[in-house]
Design a protein around this motif. Structure first.
Motif, PDB file in Angstrom:
ATOM      1  N   VAL A  21      32.333  38.913  -1.485  1.00  0.00           N
ATOM      2  CA  VAL A  21      33.516  39.712  -1.082  1.00  0.00           C
ATOM      3  C   VAL A  21      33.580  41.021  -1.896  1.00  0.00           C
ATOM      4  CG1 VAL A  21      36.149  39.590  -1.298  1.00  0.00           C
ATOM      5  CG2 VAL A  21      34.769  37.450  -0.901  1.00  0.00           C
ATOM      6  N   CYS A  22      33.716  42.165  -1.114  1.00  0.00           N
ATOM      7  CA  CYS A  22      33.552  43.472  -1.772  1.00  0.00           C
ATOM      8  C   CYS A  22      34.981  44.220  -1.505  1.00  0.00           C
ATOM      9  CB  CYS A  22      32.587  44.289  -0.739  1.00  0.00           C
ATOM     10  SG  CYS A  22      31.070  43.342  -0.675  1.00  0.00           S
ATOM     11  N   HIS A  23      35.354  44.761  -2.721  1.00  0.00           N
ATOM     12  CA  HIS A  23      36.611  45.430  -2.680  1.00  0.00           C
ATOM     13  C   HIS A  23      36.484  46.869  -2.401  1.00  0.00           C
ATOM     14  CE1 HIS A  23      36.248  48.027  -6.272  1.00  0.00           C
ATOM     15  NE2 HIS A  23      35.504  46.689  -7.004  1.00  0.00           N
ATOM     16  N   GLY A  24      37.369  47.866  -2.232  1.00  0.00           N
ATOM     17  CA  GLY A  24      37.425  48.974  -1.583  1.00  0.00           C
ATOM     18  C   GLY A  24      37.336  50.191  -2.638  1.00  0.00           C
ATOM     19  N   PHE A  25      37.312  51.340  -2.022  1.00  0.00           N
ATOM     20  CA  PHE A  25      37.269  52.719  -2.682  1.00  0.00           C
ATOM     21  C   PHE A  25      38.489  53.014  -3.657  1.00  0.00           C
ATOM     22  CE2 PHE A  25      37.455  57.429  -3.042  1.00  0.00           C
ATOM     23  CZ  PHE A  25      36.235  57.693  -3.571  1.00  0.00           C
ATOM     24  N   THR A  26      38.367  53.216  -4.884  1.00  0.00           N
ATOM     25  CA  THR A  26      39.589  53.252  -6.093  1.00  0.00           C
ATOM     26  C   THR A  26      40.134  52.116  -6.288  1.00  0.00           C
ATOM     27  OG1 THR A  26      41.129  54.254  -4.781  1.00  0.00           O
ATOM     28  CG2 THR A  26      39.556  55.902  -5.475  1.00  0.00           C
ATOM     29  N   GLY A  27      39.848  51.049  -5.677  1.00  0.00           N
ATOM     30  CA  GLY A  27      40.595  49.785  -5.731  1.00  0.00           C
ATOM     31  C   GLY A  27      39.945  48.881  -6.980  1.00  0.00           C
ATOM     32  N   TRP A  58      40.142  56.590 -13.377  1.00  0.00           N
ATOM     33  CA  TRP A  58      39.504  57.457 -12.389  1.00  0.00           C
ATOM     34  C   TRP A  58      38.470  58.266 -13.056  1.00  0.00           C
ATOM     35  CZ3 TRP A  58      38.965  62.658 -12.691  1.00  0.00           C
ATOM     36  CH2 TRP A  58      39.858  63.372 -13.464  1.00  0.00           C
ATOM     37  N   GLN A  59      38.452  58.792 -14.124  1.00  0.00           N
ATOM     38  CA  GLN A  59      37.333  59.390 -14.697  1.00  0.00           C
ATOM     39  C   GLN A  59      36.000  58.754 -14.945  1.00  0.00           C
ATOM     40  OE1 GLN A  59      40.447  59.060 -16.043  1.00  0.00           O
ATOM     41  NE2 GLN A  59      41.337  61.082 -16.814  1.00  0.00           N
ATOM     42  N   ASP A  60      35.999  57.378 -14.847  1.00  0.00           N
ATOM     43  CA  ASP A  60      34.846  56.437 -14.896  1.00  0.00           C
ATOM     44  C   ASP A  60      34.244  56.598 -13.526  1.00  0.00           C
ATOM     45  OD1 ASP A  60      35.084  56.007 -17.650  1.00  0.00           O
ATOM     46  OD2 ASP A  60      36.562  54.380 -17.222  1.00  0.00           O
ATOM     47  N   SER A 141      45.658  63.227  -4.670  1.00  0.00           N
ATOM     48  CA  SER A 141      46.538  62.087  -4.741  1.00  0.00           C
ATOM     49  C   SER A 141      45.957  60.668  -4.285  1.00  0.00           C
ATOM     50  CB  SER A 141      47.603  62.279  -4.082  1.00  0.00           C
ATOM     51  OG  SER A 141      47.355  62.541  -2.609  1.00  0.00           O
ATOM     52  N   GLY A 142      46.197  59.687  -4.963  1.00  0.00           N
ATOM     53  CA  GLY A 142      45.590  58.471  -4.697  1.00  0.00           C
ATOM     54  C   GLY A 142      45.899  57.620  -3.258  1.00  0.00           C
ATOM     55  N   ILE A 143      45.217  56.743  -2.840  1.00  0.00           N
ATOM     56  CA  ILE A 143      45.226  56.013  -1.514  1.00  0.00           C
ATOM     57  C   ILE A 143      45.651  54.366  -1.796  1.00  0.00           C
ATOM     58  CG2 ILE A 143      43.936  57.533  -0.400  1.00  0.00           C
ATOM     59  CD1 ILE A 143      41.654  55.602  -0.893  1.00  0.00           C
ATOM     60  N   ALA A 144      46.124  53.980  -3.048  1.00  0.00           N
ATOM     61  CA  ALA A 144      46.221  52.493  -3.280  1.00  0.00           C
ATOM     62  C   ALA A 144      47.433  52.393  -2.898  1.00  0.00           C
ATOM     63  CB  ALA A 144      46.029  52.409  -4.812  1.00  0.00           C
ATOM     64  N   SER A 145      47.751  50.925  -2.474  1.00  0.00           N
ATOM     65  CA  SER A 145      48.988  50.211  -2.396  1.00  0.00           C
ATOM     66  C   SER A 145      49.617  50.688  -1.312  1.00  0.00           C
ATOM     67  CB  SER A 145      49.952  50.644  -3.519  1.00  0.00           C
ATOM     68  OG  SER A 145      49.683  49.733  -4.535  1.00  0.00           O
ATOM     69  N   ASP A 146      48.741  50.923   0.041  1.00  0.00           N
ATOM     70  CA  ASP A 146      49.261  51.113   1.415  1.00  0.00           C
ATOM     71  C   ASP A 146      49.678  49.788   1.902  1.00  0.00           C
ATOM     72  OD1 ASP A 146      50.060  52.463   3.735  1.00  0.00           O
ATOM     73  OD2 ASP A 146      48.052  52.009   4.691  1.00  0.00           O
ATOM     74  N   ILE A 147      50.582  49.212   1.833  1.00  0.00           N
ATOM     75  CA  ILE A 147      50.971  47.629   1.940  1.00  0.00           C
ATOM     76  C   ILE A 147      52.350  47.817   2.433  1.00  0.00           C
ATOM     77  CG2 ILE A 147      51.334  45.387   0.873  1.00  0.00           C
ATOM     78  CD1 ILE A 147      49.477  46.363  -1.366  1.00  0.00           C
ATOM     79  N   GLY A 156      44.688  49.613  -8.567  1.00  0.00           N
ATOM     80  CA  GLY A 156      43.754  51.007  -8.291  1.00  0.00           C
ATOM     81  C   GLY A 156      44.146  52.151  -8.723  1.00  0.00           C
ATOM     82  N   TYR A 157      43.216  53.233  -8.807  1.00  0.00           N
ATOM     83  CA  TYR A 157      43.685  54.297  -9.246  1.00  0.00           C
ATOM     84  C   TYR A 157      44.665  55.195  -8.480  1.00  0.00           C
ATOM     85  CZ  TYR A 157      39.220  53.565 -11.746  1.00  0.00           C
ATOM     86  OH  TYR A 157      38.229  52.994 -12.404  1.00  0.00           O
ATOM     87  N   ASP A 158      45.550  55.879  -9.197  1.00  0.00           N
ATOM     88  CA  ASP A 158      46.592  56.678  -8.675  1.00  0.00           C
ATOM     89  C   ASP A 158      45.978  58.359  -8.312  1.00  0.00           C
ATOM     90  OD1 ASP A 158      46.401  57.806 -10.984  1.00  0.00           O
ATOM     91  OD2 ASP A 158      48.395  57.756 -11.688  1.00  0.00           O
ATOM     92  N   ARG A 159      44.649  58.504  -8.477  1.00  0.00           N
ATOM     93  CA  ARG A 159      44.292  59.709  -8.000  1.00  0.00           C
ATOM     94  C   ARG A 159      42.832  59.308  -7.665  1.00  0.00           C
ATOM     95  NH1 ARG A 159      47.236  63.471  -8.031  1.00  0.00           N
ATOM     96  NH2 ARG A 159      45.698  64.863  -8.047  1.00  0.00           N
ATOM     97  N   VAL A 160      42.330  60.198  -6.688  1.00  0.00           N
ATOM     98  CA  VAL A 160      41.103  60.018  -6.116  1.00  0.00           C
ATOM     99  C   VAL A 160      40.017  60.896  -6.483  1.00  0.00           C
ATOM    100  CG1 VAL A 160      39.579  60.373  -3.782  1.00  0.00           C
ATOM    101  CG2 VAL A 160      41.815  59.206  -3.720  1.00  0.00           C
ATOM    102  N   PRO A 161      38.979  60.548  -7.312  1.00  0.00           N
ATOM    103  CA  PRO A 161      38.034  61.468  -7.989  1.00  0.00           C
ATOM    104  C   PRO A 161      37.326  61.986  -6.909  1.00  0.00           C
ATOM    105  CG  PRO A 161      37.291  59.171  -8.490  1.00  0.00           C
ATOM    106  CD  PRO A 161      38.754  59.029  -7.816  1.00  0.00           C
ATOM    107  N   LEU A 162      37.059  63.648  -6.778  1.00  0.00           N
ATOM    108  CA  LEU A 162      36.666  63.988  -5.435  1.00  0.00           C
ATOM    109  C   LEU A 162      35.011  63.981  -5.403  1.00  0.00           C
ATOM    110  CD1 LEU A 162      39.123  67.127  -4.737  1.00  0.00           C
ATOM    111  CD2 LEU A 162      38.880  64.701  -3.846  1.00  0.00           C
ATOM    112  N   HIS A 163      34.546  63.996  -6.908  1.00  0.00           N
ATOM    113  CA  HIS A 163      32.867  63.653  -6.479  1.00  0.00           C
ATOM    114  C   HIS A 163      32.651  62.558  -5.863  1.00  0.00           C
ATOM    115  CE1 HIS A 163      31.404  67.502  -8.525  1.00  0.00           C
ATOM    116  NE2 HIS A 163      32.303  67.383  -9.756  1.00  0.00           N
TER     117      HIS A 163
END
Length: 256
Positions: A21-27, A58-60, A141-147, A156-163
């Protein structure tokens, strides 16, 4: 760096049929853990890894790239193959994209795949500017918790690291070219109302893969993180039914 509460990886040793089972980006694993636990409770061997850079801060994630995330699920798949006679792969969002690449690269070693709101493209005008913007701004801005379900939150992270977002975009572009290599039975469940990944991504995937055994289900009551939303039980039940149909070994003891 300590893990966020609920972001721990999950592993269950069950029968000879394995599920990755694979989770999502920033999740984190928290967003799909109920899915993994549902399958584990029915006797399957289940692996839910934590992707590098996720589940802490998110820095990690900013210093990781798609090759790091893919290497982790590839390793987990190989571990399951050593233990189980059949392995299925399931994924949410970016986890769905990782699932598709595993299917494309591992062929018959993957018996079937289940995708929930899988990503195919980073959309919007800002996506095209990522190669430059990522050097000027570290995050958006983050993408988590679209529920849709009240009271449910995604860890998940409240920010999306752009790199990392730039690397993810490059991964999706490469993966789109590889989709015709996907031939396994496929169950795709997606939300008509999704504020992170639009339904056009699911349509593109279905049009590009070479799978003959394809089942599509709509998640009418859920947003993007449907595995924590109103249709979660539908996802879990459909997944187990899909695996059971394709596997004679459900409930059998593991090899060795």
């Amino acid at each position: 760096m300590p893990l966020l509460p609920g972001a721990e990886p999950f592993r269950h040793d069950g029968g000879e049929v394995g599920v990755l089972v694979c989770h999502g980006f920033t999740g984190s694993p928290q967003s799909v853990r109920p899915w993994a636990e549902h399958l584990a409770e029915r006797g399957l061997t289940v692996s839910l890894p934590l992707l590098p850079g996720h589940g802490t801060r998110w820095q990690d994630m900013q210093v990781t790239v798609w090759q790091d995330w893919y290497a982790e699920v590839d390793r987990a798949l190989r571990d399951l193959r050593e233990r189980c006679s059949q392995v299925f792969v399931c994924g949410l969002s970016m986890g769905g994209a990782l699932t598709l690449r595993l299917a494309a690269k591992h062929g018959a070693d993957v018996s079937g795949i289940v995708l929930v709101n899988p990503a195919n493209k980073v959309h919007g005008l800002a996506a095209k500017a990522l190669p430059v913007v990522r050097h000027l701004l570290p995050t958006k801005s983050g993408i988590a918790s679209d529920i849709a379900k009240p009271g449910c939150e995604e860890v998940g992270y409240d920010r999306v690291p752009l790199h990392a977002a730039h690397s993810f975009r490059r991964f999706l572009t490469m993966l789109d070219r590889e989709l015709p290599q996907v031939t396994q039975p496929l169950l795709l469940l997606h939300s008509p109302e999704d504020h992170v990944v639009p339904p056009v991504d699911s349509a593109r995937i279905l049009a590009r893969v070479s799978s003959r055994d394809v089942t599509e289900r709509l998640l009418e009551r859920s947003y993007h993180v449907a595995t924590l939303d109103h249709d979660a039980e539908l996802i879990f039940e459909e997944t187990f039914a899909f695996i059971s149909r394709l596997s004679a070994g459900v409930g059998a003891a593991p090899r060795g």
